[in-house]
Design a protein around this motif. Structure first.
Motif, PDB file in Angstrom:
ATOM      1  N   GLY A 110       0.801  -1.221   0.000  1.00 40.75           N
ATOM      2  CA  GLY A 110       0.000   0.000   0.000  1.00 40.75           C
ATOM      3  C   GLY A 110       0.826   1.259   0.000  1.00 40.75           C
ATOM      4  O   GLY A 110       0.309   2.342  -0.304  1.00 40.75           O
ATOM      5  N   THR A 179      -4.884   1.177 -12.986  1.00 38.43           N
ATOM      6  CA  THR A 179      -5.989   0.249 -12.795  1.00 38.43           C
ATOM      7  C   THR A 179      -7.090   0.596 -13.784  1.00 38.43           C
ATOM      8  O   THR A 179      -7.154   1.727 -14.282  1.00 38.43           O
ATOM      9  CB  THR A 179      -6.520   0.300 -11.349  1.00 38.43           C
ATOM     10  OG1 THR A 179      -7.454  -0.762 -11.142  1.00 38.43           O
ATOM     11  CG2 THR A 179      -7.210   1.621 -11.070  1.00 38.43           C
ATOM     12  N   SER A 203      -9.963   2.195  -5.264  1.00 42.42           N
ATOM     13  CA  SER A 203      -8.881   1.658  -4.457  1.00 42.42           C
ATOM     14  C   SER A 203      -8.175   0.549  -5.215  1.00 42.42           C
ATOM     15  O   SER A 203      -8.739  -0.069  -6.123  1.00 42.42           O
ATOM     16  CB  SER A 203      -9.420   1.116  -3.127  1.00 42.42           C
ATOM     17  OG  SER A 203     -10.028   2.144  -2.374  1.00 42.42           O
ATOM     18  N   ASP A 204      -6.934   0.278  -4.813  1.00 40.15           N
ATOM     19  CA  ASP A 204      -6.188  -0.816  -5.425  1.00 40.15           C
ATOM     20  C   ASP A 204      -6.824  -2.145  -5.052  1.00 40.15           C
ATOM     21  O   ASP A 204      -7.192  -2.366  -3.887  1.00 40.15           O
ATOM     22  CB  ASP A 204      -4.730  -0.783  -4.964  1.00 40.15           C
ATOM     23  CG  ASP A 204      -3.917  -1.890  -5.587  1.00 40.15           C
ATOM     24  OD1 ASP A 204      -3.550  -1.765  -6.763  1.00 40.15           O
ATOM     25  OD2 ASP A 204      -3.676  -2.898  -4.884  1.00 40.15           O
ATOM     26  N   ILE A 205      -6.942  -3.045  -5.995  1.00 35.78           N
ATOM     27  CA  ILE A 205      -7.664  -4.300  -5.780  1.00 35.78           C
ATOM     28  C   ILE A 205      -6.933  -5.223  -4.804  1.00 35.78           C
ATOM     29  O   ILE A 205      -7.551  -6.016  -4.102  1.00 35.78           O
ATOM     30  CB  ILE A 205      -7.889  -5.022  -7.134  1.00 35.78           C
ATOM     31  CG1 ILE A 205      -8.860  -6.189  -6.947  1.00 35.78           C
ATOM     32  CG2 ILE A 205      -6.569  -5.495  -7.725  1.00 35.78           C
ATOM     33  CD1 ILE A 205      -9.308  -6.806  -8.251  1.00 35.78           C
ATOM     34  N   ASP A 206      -5.600  -5.129  -4.726  1.00 33.03           N
ATOM     35  CA  ASP A 206      -4.835  -6.013  -3.857  1.00 33.03           C
ATOM     36  C   ASP A 206      -4.673  -5.454  -2.448  1.00 33.03           C
ATOM     37  O   ASP A 206      -4.769  -6.190  -1.463  1.00 33.03           O
ATOM     38  CB  ASP A 206      -3.458  -6.296  -4.457  1.00 33.03           C
ATOM     39  CG  ASP A 206      -3.540  -7.133  -5.722  1.00 33.03           C
ATOM     40  OD1 ASP A 206      -4.223  -8.168  -5.684  1.00 33.03           O
ATOM     41  OD2 ASP A 206      -2.935  -6.747  -6.743  1.00 33.03           O
ATOM     42  N   THR A 207      -4.384  -4.151  -2.342  1.00 36.16           N
ATOM     43  CA  THR A 207      -4.104  -3.554  -1.033  1.00 36.16           C
ATOM     44  C   THR A 207      -5.305  -2.863  -0.416  1.00 36.16           C
ATOM     45  O   THR A 207      -5.284  -2.531   0.764  1.00 36.16           O
ATOM     46  CB  THR A 207      -2.976  -2.530  -1.154  1.00 36.16           C
ATOM     47  OG1 THR A 207      -3.420  -1.424  -1.969  1.00 36.16           O
ATOM     48  CG2 THR A 207      -1.735  -3.150  -1.801  1.00 36.16           C
ATOM     49  N   CYS A 208      -6.357  -2.609  -1.231  1.00 39.93           N
ATOM     50  CA  CYS A 208      -7.554  -1.887  -0.791  1.00 39.93           C
ATOM     51  C   CYS A 208      -7.239  -0.453  -0.373  1.00 39.93           C
ATOM     52  O   CYS A 208      -8.047   0.193   0.304  1.00 39.93           O
ATOM     53  CB  CYS A 208      -8.266  -2.617   0.358  1.00 39.93           C
ATOM     54  SG  CYS A 208      -8.923  -4.218  -0.134  1.00 39.93           S
ATOM     55  N   GLN A 209      -6.080   0.054  -0.760  1.00 35.84           N
ATOM     56  CA  GLN A 209      -5.709   1.431  -0.445  1.00 35.84           C
ATOM     57  C   GLN A 209      -6.193   2.363  -1.556  1.00 35.84           C
ATOM     58  O   GLN A 209      -6.101   2.036  -2.743  1.00 35.84           O
ATOM     59  CB  GLN A 209      -4.183   1.560  -0.307  1.00 35.84           C
ATOM     60  CG  GLN A 209      -3.628   0.845   0.911  1.00 35.84           C
ATOM     61  CD  GLN A 209      -4.182   1.424   2.189  1.00 35.84           C
ATOM     62  OE1 GLN A 209      -4.038   2.609   2.475  1.00 35.84           O
ATOM     63  NE2 GLN A 209      -4.813   0.576   2.981  1.00 35.84           N
ATOM     64  N   GLN A 338     -21.013  -5.555  -8.853  1.00 31.91           N
ATOM     65  CA  GLN A 338     -19.911  -4.688  -9.220  1.00 31.91           C
ATOM     66  C   GLN A 338     -20.107  -4.201 -10.656  1.00 31.91           C
ATOM     67  O   GLN A 338     -20.504  -4.956 -11.526  1.00 31.91           O
ATOM     68  CB  GLN A 338     -18.590  -5.441  -9.087  1.00 31.91           C
ATOM     69  CG  GLN A 338     -18.279  -5.862  -7.658  1.00 31.91           C
ATOM     70  CD  GLN A 338     -16.963  -6.598  -7.558  1.00 31.91           C
ATOM     71  OE1 GLN A 338     -15.910  -6.049  -7.846  1.00 31.91           O
ATOM     72  NE2 GLN A 338     -17.017  -7.862  -7.145  1.00 31.91           N
ATOM     73  N   HIS A 357     -22.300   0.545  -2.653  1.00 32.40           N
ATOM     74  CA  HIS A 357     -21.796  -0.711  -2.099  1.00 32.40           C
ATOM     75  C   HIS A 357     -22.922  -1.739  -1.997  1.00 32.40           C
ATOM     76  O   HIS A 357     -24.092  -1.380  -1.933  1.00 32.40           O
ATOM     77  CB  HIS A 357     -21.202  -0.517  -0.705  1.00 32.40           C
ATOM     78  CG  HIS A 357     -19.997   0.366  -0.663  1.00 32.40           C
ATOM     79  ND1 HIS A 357     -20.065   1.745  -0.715  1.00 32.40           N
ATOM     80  CD2 HIS A 357     -18.687   0.065  -0.560  1.00 32.40           C
ATOM     81  CE1 HIS A 357     -18.856   2.256  -0.651  1.00 32.40           C
ATOM     82  NE2 HIS A 357     -17.993   1.252  -0.551  1.00 32.40           N
ATOM     83  N   ILE A 399     -18.687  -4.388  -0.086  1.00 32.81           N
ATOM     84  CA  ILE A 399     -17.576  -4.076  -0.954  1.00 32.81           C
ATOM     85  C   ILE A 399     -18.025  -3.045  -1.975  1.00 32.81           C
ATOM     86  O   ILE A 399     -19.207  -2.886  -2.242  1.00 32.81           O
ATOM     87  CB  ILE A 399     -17.055  -5.323  -1.704  1.00 32.81           C
ATOM     88  CG1 ILE A 399     -18.115  -5.834  -2.683  1.00 32.81           C
ATOM     89  CG2 ILE A 399     -16.641  -6.412  -0.757  1.00 32.81           C
ATOM     90  CD1 ILE A 399     -17.591  -6.850  -3.644  1.00 32.81           C
TER      91      ILE A 399
END
Length: 401
Positions: A110, A179, A203-209, A338, A357, A399
């Motif tokens: 992140g 992204t 947000s980034d899909i891997d870090t959720c940041q 989504q 969400h 999510i």
């Protein structure tokens, strides 16, 4: 404009209201006093028996904002400031010894890598080549990164290790510079050429940041398929980018309320040539409403929902709790999926918000963001009108769509 004092009538009868020092010529005695006013600042004074000051308020009067409602599927492409650390891995050298220099230097998932040896970095390939070149020269890397938690810049020095597997010098990081995905446009303002979409931060899909936006754009998209959502397994729209013929624009903001920017031209309004008014937070109420979204191709359709709860003073992404009640939509998607993020919510002919969400344990229900908050972040409505309190989202069993 309404002032709701929640007073019994026998008390309200003894209150005197003045606006900018002038007593209104017409008002209702009771709990609510309707006052017609032009946009601007109003000084409201309330006195008991016309003598005893009870309350003084400074009120911002907001002009009616009218926009073209969205519903179009869009392709979203975002490039971050610097490159985000999305993974770490051990490096095995020529002697079979494992190293992880980045982890040892305190680099976390992140964090955002901004500079290497004073040089700004923008792409994954650029970072890879710089690391390999400095490693070949036997030099260390002086790196500047933004901490994922404090958002402050910190510096660290790392010496690259020759990786026996990849045959190049590495420091044990995986990074991402961009992204892309499919979402939904919420509104377009013909006056400013501004748009709002998604209703939540990217947000980034891997870090959720959250991604620190450097640049980005949106284009038209076409929905080719639907993966139906189920309890514990959110569904999604599957789409392809169509290019810039129908919709094209910049992304200049990535906020808790969505993405915002300018369109090169006005999108088609399938509901006629007119605009719809935007409801302020206090106008949104529990009850029936509709969402506009695309399920196949580029055809925007209307579907019935129920606004179950309105939280006008809550954090941006939780302004509403909504429930899909349209059986056709439930049959096709299972509920909120989504790619539906940003689908405009229309109530009583007004834009009141956007889908944001889904509840993981109940795909038919989810959150909506209030349209008023999106207007502030888009710049269409000046922020000084509101006293919003920004807050970090806590742990949520939902999510982003």
């Amino acid at each position: 404009m309404d002032f709701d004092l929640n007073l019994p009538k026998f008390l309200a009868d003894n209150f005197e209201f003045t606006i900018n020092g002038v007593k209104p010529t017409t008002f209702y005695l009771g709990s609510t006093t309707p006052v017609a006013a032009n946009p601007g600042q109003l000084e409201v004074q309330v006195k008991l028996f016309g003598l005893i000051p009870v309350r003084h308020m400074t009120v911002s009067v907001v002009p009616e904002i009218r926009v073209i409602p969205g519903g179009q599927a869009i392709g979203v492409m975002v490039e971050s400031e610097g490159v985000m650390v999305v993974g770490r891995s051990a490096i095995v050298d020529e002697k079979g010894i494992r190293h992880n220099p980045a982890a040892e230097a305190g680099v976390e998932l992140g964090d955002v890598l901004i500079k290497v040896n004073g040089q700004k970095v923008e792409t994954e390939s650029q970072v890879r080549d710089i690391i390999n070149k400095l490693g070949q020269d036997g030099k260390s890397l002086d790196m500047e990164l933004r901490d994922r938690h404090s958002k402050e810049i910190y510096k660290t020095r790392i010496k690259p290790i020759y990786c026996n597997e990849t045959k190049r010098y590495r420091i044990g990081l995986f990074v991402r510079d961009s992204t892309a995905g499919v979402g939904t446009m919420t509104f377009f303002d013909p006056q400013t050429k501004s748009y709002g979409a998604l209703g939540h931060i990217i947000s980034d899909i891997d870090t959720c940041q959250p991604i620190n936006l450097d640049r980005g754009k949106i284009v038209a998209a076409r929905i080719e398929g639907i993966r139906i959502g189920r309890k514990g397994q959110p569904g999604e729209k599957m789409g392809v980018f169509r290019g810039e013929n129908d919709i094209s624009g910049t992304i200049t903001k990535n906020t808790n309320c969505g993405i915002f920017g300018k369109l090169n031209k006005a999108p088609k309004n399938i509901y006629g040539n007119g605009t719809v008014p935007v409801a302020m937070a206090g106008e949104v109420k529990e009850g029936p409403a509709e969402i506009y979204t695309v399920l196949k191709g580029d055809k925007i359709e209307k579907f019935k929902i129920q606004i179950e709860q309105v939280n006008p003073h809550s954090t941006e992404g939780k302004g509403m709790i909504i429930k899909i009640v349209d059986q056709r939509l439930l049959q096709k998607t299972g509920g909120i999926i989504q790619g539906m993020s940003g689908s405009p919510i229309i109530q009583d002919g007004k834009l009141v918000g956007a889908v944001t969400h889904v509840f993981i344990n109940d795909p038919s229900r989810g959150y909506g963001v209030l349209a008023e908050w999106m207007l502030y972040d888009s710049g269409v409505l000046p922020k000084h009108v509101s006293e919003r309190n920004y807050a970090e989202f806590g742990a949520m069993t939902n999510i982003a769509c």
